[in-house]
Design a protein around this motif. Structure first.
Motif, PDB file in Angstrom:
ATOM      1  N   SER A 122       1.143   9.660  -1.222  1.00 21.67           N
ATOM      2  CA  SER A 122      -0.003   9.975  -2.078  1.00 21.67           C
ATOM      3  C   SER A 122      -0.394  11.438  -1.937  1.00 21.67           C
ATOM      4  O   SER A 122      -0.776  12.082  -2.918  1.00 21.67           O
ATOM      5  N   ARG A 123      -0.278  11.999  -0.743  1.00 20.79           N
ATOM      6  CA  ARG A 123      -0.596  13.410  -0.544  1.00 20.79           C
ATOM      7  C   ARG A 123       0.417  14.317  -1.233  1.00 20.79           C
ATOM      8  O   ARG A 123       0.049  15.360  -1.780  1.00 20.79           O
ATOM      9  N   SER A 124       1.683  13.932  -1.212  1.00 18.15           N
ATOM     10  CA  SER A 124       2.688  14.747  -1.890  1.00 18.15           C
ATOM     11  C   SER A 124       2.489  14.702  -3.396  1.00 18.15           C
ATOM     12  O   SER A 124       2.663  15.712  -4.084  1.00 18.15           O
ATOM     13  N   ARG A 125       2.094  13.554  -3.934  1.00 20.84           N
ATOM     14  CA  ARG A 125       1.806  13.467  -5.368  1.00 20.84           C
ATOM     15  C   ARG A 125       0.613  14.337  -5.732  1.00 20.84           C
ATOM     16  O   ARG A 125       0.618  15.017  -6.756  1.00 20.84           O
ATOM     17  N   LYS A 126      -0.401  14.315  -4.900  1.00 15.68           N
ATOM     18  CA  LYS A 126      -1.577  15.147  -5.157  1.00 15.68           C
ATOM     19  C   LYS A 126      -1.220  16.620  -5.054  1.00 15.68           C
ATOM     20  O   LYS A 126      -1.686  17.437  -5.854  1.00 15.68           O
ATOM     21  N   ALA A 127      -0.372  16.989  -4.104  1.00 13.31           N
ATOM     22  CA  ALA A 127       0.056  18.383  -3.952  1.00 13.31           C
ATOM     23  C   ALA A 127       0.838  18.835  -5.176  1.00 13.31           C
ATOM     24  O   ALA A 127       0.662  19.965  -5.649  1.00 13.31           O
ATOM     25  N   ASN A 128       1.714  17.975  -5.697  1.00 11.69           N
ATOM     26  CA  ASN A 128       2.468  18.316  -6.907  1.00 11.69           C
ATOM     27  C   ASN A 128       1.536  18.520  -8.085  1.00 11.69           C
ATOM     28  O   ASN A 128       1.714  19.449  -8.874  1.00 11.69           O
ATOM     29  N   ARG A 188       0.839  -1.194   0.000  1.00 11.74           N
ATOM     30  CA  ARG A 188       0.000   0.000   0.000  1.00 11.74           C
ATOM     31  C   ARG A 188       0.878   1.249   0.000  1.00 11.74           C
ATOM     32  O   ARG A 188       1.885   1.314   0.703  1.00 11.74           O
ATOM     33  N   THR A 189       0.466   2.257  -0.779  1.00 10.44           N
ATOM     34  CA  THR A 189       1.193   3.518  -0.828  1.00 10.44           C
ATOM     35  C   THR A 189       0.879   4.321   0.429  1.00 10.44           C
ATOM     36  O   THR A 189      -0.287   4.427   0.827  1.00 10.44           O
ATOM     37  N   SER A 190       1.911   4.890   1.019  1.00  8.70           N
ATOM     38  CA  SER A 190       1.710   5.640   2.252  1.00  8.70           C
ATOM     39  C   SER A 190       0.920   6.917   1.990  1.00  8.70           C
ATOM     40  O   SER A 190       0.900   7.447   0.879  1.00  8.70           O
ATOM     41  N   LYS A 191       0.257   7.407   3.036  1.00 11.81           N
ATOM     42  CA  LYS A 191      -0.541   8.630   2.899  1.00 11.81           C
ATOM     43  C   LYS A 191       0.328   9.818   2.533  1.00 11.81           C
ATOM     44  O   LYS A 191      -0.080  10.670   1.747  1.00 11.81           O
ATOM     45  N   SER A 192       1.520   9.896   3.109  1.00 12.75           N
ATOM     46  CA  SER A 192       2.385  11.044   2.824  1.00 12.75           C
ATOM     47  C   SER A 192       2.811  11.059   1.355  1.00 12.75           C
ATOM     48  O   SER A 192       2.860  12.111   0.715  1.00 12.75           O
TER      49      SER A 192
END
Length: 66
Positions: free
Chosen positions: A13-19, A7-11
């Motif tokens: 996935s959140r950093s990818r979404k922020a980018n 599973r991909t970590s929340k941090s």
């Protein structure tokens, strides 16, 4: 079908979404800046011909879409 091993970590996935959001913000700011410069009549980063310039221009290679 490919399945992720872990599973991909929340941090991550959140950093990818922020980018992704930052990229859209930057492109929208550029579009707004270009639109404002066109409205003021002093575009620096965009070259275009107005209809009157196009009618007076005898260069057939220039293509202007209205």
């Amino acid at each position: 079908m490919a399945v992720p091993k872990k599973r991909t970590s929340k941090s991550k996935s959140r950093s990818r979404k922020a980018n992704w959001k930052n990229k859209t913000t930057i492109s929208s700011q550029k579009a707004i800046s270009l639109a404002k410069s066109l409205l003021t009549g002093k575009p620096n980063s965009f070259i275009y011909l107005r209809n009157s310039d196009y009618n007076n221009n005898s260069n057939p290679e220039v293509d202007v879409k209205n």
